[in-house]
Design an enzyme around this catalytic site. Sequence first.
Site, PDB file in Angstrom:
ATOM      1  N   ASP A  28       0.838  -1.202   0.000  1.00 19.13           N
ATOM      2  CA  ASP A  28       0.000   0.000   0.000  1.00 19.13           C
ATOM      3  C   ASP A  28       0.876   1.256   0.000  1.00 19.13           C
ATOM      4  O   ASP A  28       1.984   1.241   0.531  1.00 19.13           O
ATOM      5  CB  ASP A  28      -0.901  -0.027   1.251  1.00 19.13           C
ATOM      6  CG  ASP A  28      -2.059   0.946   1.132  1.00 19.13           C
ATOM      7  OD1 ASP A  28      -2.304   1.474   0.025  1.00 19.13           O
ATOM      8  OD2 ASP A  28      -2.726   1.177   2.156  1.00 19.13           O
ATOM      9  N   HIS A  45       2.777   3.104  -8.950  1.00 18.23           N
ATOM     10  CA  HIS A  45       2.676   1.645  -9.139  1.00 18.23           C
ATOM     11  C   HIS A  45       3.923   1.113  -9.846  1.00 18.23           C
ATOM     12  O   HIS A  45       4.450   0.057  -9.503  1.00 18.23           O
ATOM     13  CB  HIS A  45       1.426   1.290  -9.952  1.00 18.23           C
ATOM     14  CG  HIS A  45       0.149   1.746  -9.297  1.00 18.23           C
ATOM     15  ND1 HIS A  45      -0.118   1.502  -7.977  1.00 18.23           N
ATOM     16  CD2 HIS A  45      -0.922   2.421  -9.773  1.00 18.23           C
ATOM     17  CE1 HIS A  45      -1.310   2.014  -7.669  1.00 18.23           C
ATOM     18  NE2 HIS A  45      -1.812   2.578  -8.753  1.00 18.23           N
ATOM     19  N   LEU A 139      10.806 -21.035  -4.118  1.00 17.99           N
ATOM     20  CA  LEU A 139       9.868 -20.107  -3.461  1.00 17.99           C
ATOM     21  C   LEU A 139       8.581 -20.125  -4.252  1.00 17.99           C
ATOM     22  O   LEU A 139       8.611 -20.121  -5.476  1.00 17.99           O
ATOM     23  CB  LEU A 139      10.432 -18.675  -3.477  1.00 17.99           C
ATOM     24  CG  LEU A 139       9.470 -17.571  -3.013  1.00 17.99           C
ATOM     25  CD1 LEU A 139       9.292 -17.601  -1.492  1.00 17.99           C
ATOM     26  CD2 LEU A 139       9.977 -16.189  -3.430  1.00 17.99           C
TER      27      LEU A 139
HETATM   28  C1  FPP Z   1      -1.858   0.134  -3.391  1.00 18.84           C
HETATM   29  O1  FPP Z   1      -1.426   1.489  -3.395  1.00 18.84           O
HETATM   30  C2  FPP Z   1      -1.267  -0.609  -4.478  1.00 18.84           C
HETATM   31  C3  FPP Z   1      -1.942  -1.111  -5.555  1.00 18.84           C
HETATM   32  C4  FPP Z   1      -3.395  -0.953  -5.727  1.00 18.84           C
HETATM   33  C5  FPP Z   1      -1.269  -1.812  -6.657  1.00 18.84           C
HETATM   34  C6  FPP Z   1      -0.068  -2.635  -6.313  1.00 18.84           C
HETATM   35  C7  FPP Z   1       0.775  -2.766  -7.538  1.00 18.84           C
HETATM   36  C8  FPP Z   1       2.117  -2.810  -7.575  1.00 18.84           C
HETATM   37  C9  FPP Z   1       2.950  -2.862  -6.368  1.00 18.84           C
HETATM   38  C10 FPP Z   1       2.888  -2.768  -8.856  1.00 18.84           C
HETATM   39  C11 FPP Z   1       2.604  -3.855  -9.791  1.00 18.84           C
HETATM   40  C12 FPP Z   1       3.078  -5.137  -9.295  1.00 18.84           C
HETATM   41  C13 FPP Z   1       2.981  -6.254 -10.018  1.00 18.84           C
HETATM   42  C14 FPP Z   1       3.492  -7.499  -9.489  1.00 18.84           C
HETATM   43  C15 FPP Z   1       2.364  -6.244 -11.337  1.00 18.84           C
HETATM   44  P1  FPP Z   1      -2.500   2.640  -3.529  1.00 18.84           P
HETATM   45  O2  FPP Z   1      -2.646   2.990  -4.957  1.00 18.84           O
HETATM   46  O3  FPP Z   1      -3.784   2.231  -2.871  1.00 18.84           O
HETATM   47  O4  FPP Z   1      -1.791   3.784  -2.707  1.00 18.84           O
HETATM   48  P2  FPP Z   1      -2.481   4.963  -1.886  1.00 18.84           P
HETATM   49  O5  FPP Z   1      -3.248   4.314  -0.757  1.00 18.84           O
HETATM   50  O6  FPP Z   1      -1.307   5.742  -1.395  1.00 18.84           O
HETATM   51  O7  FPP Z   1      -3.347   5.715  -2.834  1.00 18.84           O
END
Ligand code: FPP
Length: 250
Positions: A28, A45, A139
């Site tokens: 997050d 992201h 893994l």
């Molecule tokens: C949450 O941060 C994260 C996500 C919704 C996406 C997670 C994706 C990645 C780590 C990159 C892609 C990884 C792969 C393996 C394809 P948020 O957007 O909710 O952050 P915020 O709460 O600060 O808005």
Amino acid sequence: MAASAPADLLSQIRVNGAVPRHVAIIMDGNGRWARDRMLPRPLGHRSGMKSVREVVEGAIEVGLEVLSLFAFSQENWQRPAGEVSALMSLLEEYIQREADELDAQGVQVRMLGELERLTPAAAAAVDRVMKQTAHNTKLRLNLFISYGARAEIVRAARLLAAEVAAGSRKPEEIDEVAISQKMFTADCPDPDLLIRTSGEQRISNFLLWQVAYTELYISSVLWPDFRRRELYGAILDYQNRDRRFGRVSA
Ligand code: FPP
């Protein structure tokens, strides 16, 4: 005082001994990381992909059996179309760039969730990496995509109900083991440790069935800044916990 180097933390983990078998992470804070730099959210992201690579390598070094990452929730489909399509493209790009390396490292990649909702290109990439790495045993990397824990439980209930309706299972044969066996994680131990980054203190519909006795660790670090040091710090913290599973200490 200077922060310990990752190698020192790793040595301490080894001295302590009991390494978790399964670590799950709610990644997050990508959006806030981007906002703090006045960048569009998809760049947060994209930056988070580096952290994925880092925790996979760290997990191998520590000797975890399973690493579960929450990459895209069912609720995330409600985000603006541009962000959803950027996340789908990143998933494809991640597979394209990392599949051979993951395979060489001995990582078995499994994508878990309602994969039928993915774009055809993302679904094809997912299928490809799962087939390519299916034989690996070093893994297991579970990437939860289009996943919601309540939906997973509903799915399990339906599968069991169908077996009862077909006469192949009796209602009294439905127990905790039977339900666990219908989860996406049927062949994994439950997580020992669940890490959530960015300081939020919520489970957010992730692995609700499986985290019944999981130790929780909240890191204030935003996901794109999460590195081996933070992973090892969480594991060291876990090693100092007294896990009682509802019983009293020895
Ligand atoms: C949450 O941060 C994260 C996500 C919704 C996406 C997670 C994706 C990645 C780590 C990159 C892609 C990884 C792969 C393996 C394809 P948020 O957007 O909710 O952050 P915020 O709460 O600060 O808005």
